[in-house]
Design an enzyme around this catalytic site. Structure first.
Site, mmCIF file in Angstrom:
data_model
loop_
_atom_site.group_PDB
_atom_site.id
_atom_site.type_symbol
_atom_site.label_atom_id
_atom_site.label_comp_id
_atom_site.label_asym_id
_atom_site.label_seq_id
_atom_site.Cartn_x
_atom_site.Cartn_y
_atom_site.Cartn_z
ATOM 1 N N LYS A 112 0.816 -1.220 0.000
ATOM 2 C CA LYS A 112 0.000 0.000 0.000
ATOM 3 C C LYS A 112 0.848 1.268 0.000
ATOM 4 O O LYS A 112 0.426 2.295 -0.545
ATOM 5 C CB LYS A 112 -0.962 -0.003 1.190
ATOM 6 C CG LYS A 112 -2.033 -1.069 1.040
ATOM 7 C CD LYS A 112 -3.278 -0.739 1.815
ATOM 8 C CE LYS A 112 -4.396 -1.692 1.400
ATOM 9 N NZ LYS A 112 -5.536 -1.681 2.254
ATOM 10 N N LYS A 195 -3.901 -10.708 -5.775
ATOM 11 C CA LYS A 195 -5.120 -11.077 -5.043
ATOM 12 C C LYS A 195 -6.295 -10.182 -5.462
ATOM 13 O O LYS A 195 -6.082 -9.016 -5.840
ATOM 14 C CB LYS A 195 -4.810 -11.068 -3.545
ATOM 15 C CG LYS A 195 -5.336 -9.953 -2.768
ATOM 16 C CD LYS A 195 -4.925 -9.967 -1.329
ATOM 17 C CE LYS A 195 -4.965 -8.497 -0.917
ATOM 18 N NZ LYS A 195 -4.823 -8.180 0.433
ATOM 19 N N LYS A 198 -10.282 -4.804 -3.140
ATOM 20 C CA LYS A 198 -11.196 -3.669 -3.298
ATOM 21 C C LYS A 198 -10.478 -2.501 -3.967
ATOM 22 O O LYS A 198 -11.096 -1.672 -4.616
ATOM 23 C CB LYS A 198 -11.666 -3.180 -1.915
ATOM 24 C CG LYS A 198 -12.568 -4.128 -1.178
ATOM 25 C CD LYS A 198 -12.942 -3.528 0.188
ATOM 26 C CE LYS A 198 -13.083 -4.605 1.232
ATOM 27 N NZ LYS A 198 -12.694 -4.228 2.573
HETATM 28 P P1 TYM Z 1 -10.179 -6.463 4.578
HETATM 29 O O1 TYM Z 1 -11.277 -5.475 4.772
HETATM 30 O O2 TYM Z 1 -9.127 -6.161 3.582
HETATM 31 O O3 TYM Z 1 -10.782 -7.862 4.187
HETATM 32 C C1 TYM Z 1 -11.827 -8.458 4.938
HETATM 33 C C2 TYM Z 1 -11.619 -9.963 4.996
HETATM 34 O O4 TYM Z 1 -11.601 -10.520 3.677
HETATM 35 C C3 TYM Z 1 -10.415 -11.297 3.498
HETATM 36 N N1 TYM Z 1 -9.974 -11.138 2.096
HETATM 37 C C4 TYM Z 1 -9.784 -12.153 1.254
HETATM 38 N N2 TYM Z 1 -9.918 -13.479 1.400
HETATM 39 C C5 TYM Z 1 -9.650 -14.254 0.322
HETATM 40 N N3 TYM Z 1 -9.249 -13.751 -0.879
HETATM 41 C C6 TYM Z 1 -9.105 -12.426 -1.066
HETATM 42 N N4 TYM Z 1 -8.742 -11.943 -2.251
HETATM 43 C C7 TYM Z 1 -9.379 -11.559 0.022
HETATM 44 N N5 TYM Z 1 -9.331 -10.209 0.194
HETATM 45 C C8 TYM Z 1 -9.697 -9.976 1.464
HETATM 46 C C9 TYM Z 1 -9.405 -10.701 4.463
HETATM 47 O O5 TYM Z 1 -8.397 -11.632 4.780
HETATM 48 C C10 TYM Z 1 -10.279 -10.366 5.646
HETATM 49 O O6 TYM Z 1 -10.482 -11.499 6.457
HETATM 50 N N6 TYM Z 1 -7.177 -5.637 8.475
HETATM 51 C C11 TYM Z 1 -8.407 -6.307 8.062
HETATM 52 C C12 TYM Z 1 -9.613 -5.842 8.858
HETATM 53 C C13 TYM Z 1 -9.431 -5.953 10.316
HETATM 54 C C14 TYM Z 1 -9.457 -7.140 11.093
HETATM 55 C C15 TYM Z 1 -9.254 -6.717 12.431
HETATM 56 C C16 TYM Z 1 -9.644 -8.474 10.803
HETATM 57 C C17 TYM Z 1 -9.210 -4.908 11.156
HETATM 58 N N7 TYM Z 1 -9.107 -5.365 12.433
HETATM 59 C C18 TYM Z 1 -9.206 -7.642 13.486
HETATM 60 C C19 TYM Z 1 -9.597 -9.388 11.852
HETATM 61 C C20 TYM Z 1 -9.380 -8.959 13.178
HETATM 62 C C21 TYM Z 1 -8.650 -5.979 6.603
HETATM 63 O O7 TYM Z 1 -8.192 -5.003 6.095
HETATM 64 O O8 TYM Z 1 -9.517 -6.828 5.980
#
Ligand code: TYM
Length: 333
Positions: A112, A195, A198
């Site tokens: 990022k 991957k 968004k």
């Molecule tokens: P975020 O918002 O990027 O993604 C949300 C969840 O979706 C999963 N994910 C994927 N899984 C499979 N293939 C993909 N291409 C893919 N893209 C995203 C992510 O692994 C995630 O589970 N930092 C985290 C949010 C967060 C969080 C937390 C999660 C903040 N605090 C505490 C768990 C515990 C994030 O940016 O996810």
């Protein structure tokens, strides 16, 4: 020990198939396994440029997506990270035991921040410390996420261990990453080595939960593949990232193994397979989108669900923060 399950998603834009298959689908199945807390990670969403006019709406939309996908607000607590002040407070405490060198190694930060890491914000850099606070604040035992969050959770365990060691205590629970299912890393439809995300520029690279049937058909039809037919063995599939991705998505949606999908489609042309994949995606996503839109028509109901979840989250977070501060030697009544 009963399980406490916590996870979250950023309200940066619409959720995509990767979010659903990598995380949300698993959340639904965990609701009877322990206390579940599912958060909208809005404090994380401001670490990159964002639109202040849509943050609130995106927060409701993510909450609606959780419910539409099957999270039951009577079983799980849905809450908004920024509504529980303890997240930011604990983050500061944990920042004092987080090493810069380890943060610099986080692949998400490197991706990022891009080439100009010097200009990246402190928020983006310290994002994994906030994520550690999110998890430790609830003494979470299990954290269901996609593969890309594994490194962040390893850091959260590391920070918890540092705290416990430094203060000679076993106070913080070490959270276990729960990375389950066949599609823990869904890849872009335009490039099987990236991957699905968004933030990728091309909307054609992902299937959004809000896409209608025509768009889903179009996106799969245009999905990148190689000139060969659908792989007829796992070995052959593993050498072909785009083919592997489509087979993985199909298998996860159908709750089948990649072997079973290959047995059905191996050796056939991609045209028919993509058609079947689009139909399966639509059959899964259309009811979710419909429920989501119905929920969004009544924002007051979503707000009430979030308020209830916020109250439960504060009930847990308050005493944990207080106890952590006492252990650290702060004056506390
Ligand atoms: P975020 O918002 O990027 O993604 C949300 C969840 O979706 C999963 N994910 C994927 N899984 C499979 N293939 C993909 N291409 C893919 N893209 C995203 C992510 O692994 C995630 O589970 N930092 C985290 C949010 C967060 C969080 C937390 C999660 C903040 N605090 C505490 C768990 C515990 C994030 O940016 O996810």
């Amino acid at each position: 020990m009963t399980k406490r399950i916590l996870s979250g998603m950023q309200p940066t834009s619409h959720l995509h198939l990767g979010n659903y298959l990598g995380a949300l689908k698993n959340w639904v199945g965990l609701q009877d396994e322990g206390e579940c807390l599912y958060m909208v990670a809005d404090l994380h969403a401001i670490t990159m440029p964002y639109d202040q006019d849509t943050l609130k709406q995106a927060t409701r939309e993510i909450a609606a997506a959780y419910i539409a996908a099957g999270v039951d607000p009577d079983k799980a607590s849905l809450f908004v990270q920024s509504s529980v002040a303890e997240h930011s407070q604990l983050m500061w405490l944990l920042a004092t035991m987080s090493q810069m060198g380890k943060l610099e190694r986080m692949t998400q930060f490197k991706d990022k921040a891009g080439k100009d890491a010097e200009r990246a914000g402190l928020g983006l850099f310290s994002y994994p410390v906030l994520m550690a606070a999110d998890v430790l604040l609830y003494q979470a035992t299990d954290v269901p996420v996609g593969d890309d969050q594994k490194q962040h959770l390893e850091l959260a365990r590391d920070i918890a261990s540092t705290f416990n060691h430094r203060y000679d205590t076993e106070f913080f629970t070490l959270p276990e990453p729960m990375i389950k299912g066949g599609a823990t890393r869904v890849m872009s439809l335009r490039d099987g080595t990236q991957k699905m995300s968004k933030s990728a520029e091309s909307d054609m690279s992902r299937i959004n939960l809000t896409d209608d049937a025509d768009l889903i058909v179009k996106k799969f039809k245009k999905a990148k593949t190689d000139p060969h037919p659908v792989p007829d063995s796992i070995d052959n599939m593993n050498e072909r990232p785009e083919a592997k991705n489509l087979i993985t998505i199909y298998a996860a949606l159908a709750d089948r193994s990649a072997e079973q999908v290959i047995a059905e489609f191996g050796g056939k042309g991609f045209g028919d397979f993509k058609k079947a994949l689009a139909e399966l995606s639509i059959a899964t996503l259309a009811p979710i989108t419909e429920r989501m839109n119905a929920l969004l028509a009544n924002p007051a109901e979503i707000d009430a669900i979030l308020e209830k979840g916020n109250a439960r989250a504060r009930e847990i977070a308050g005493p944990v923060l207080k106890d952590a501060m006492k252990i650290m030697g702060f004056w506390q009544k």
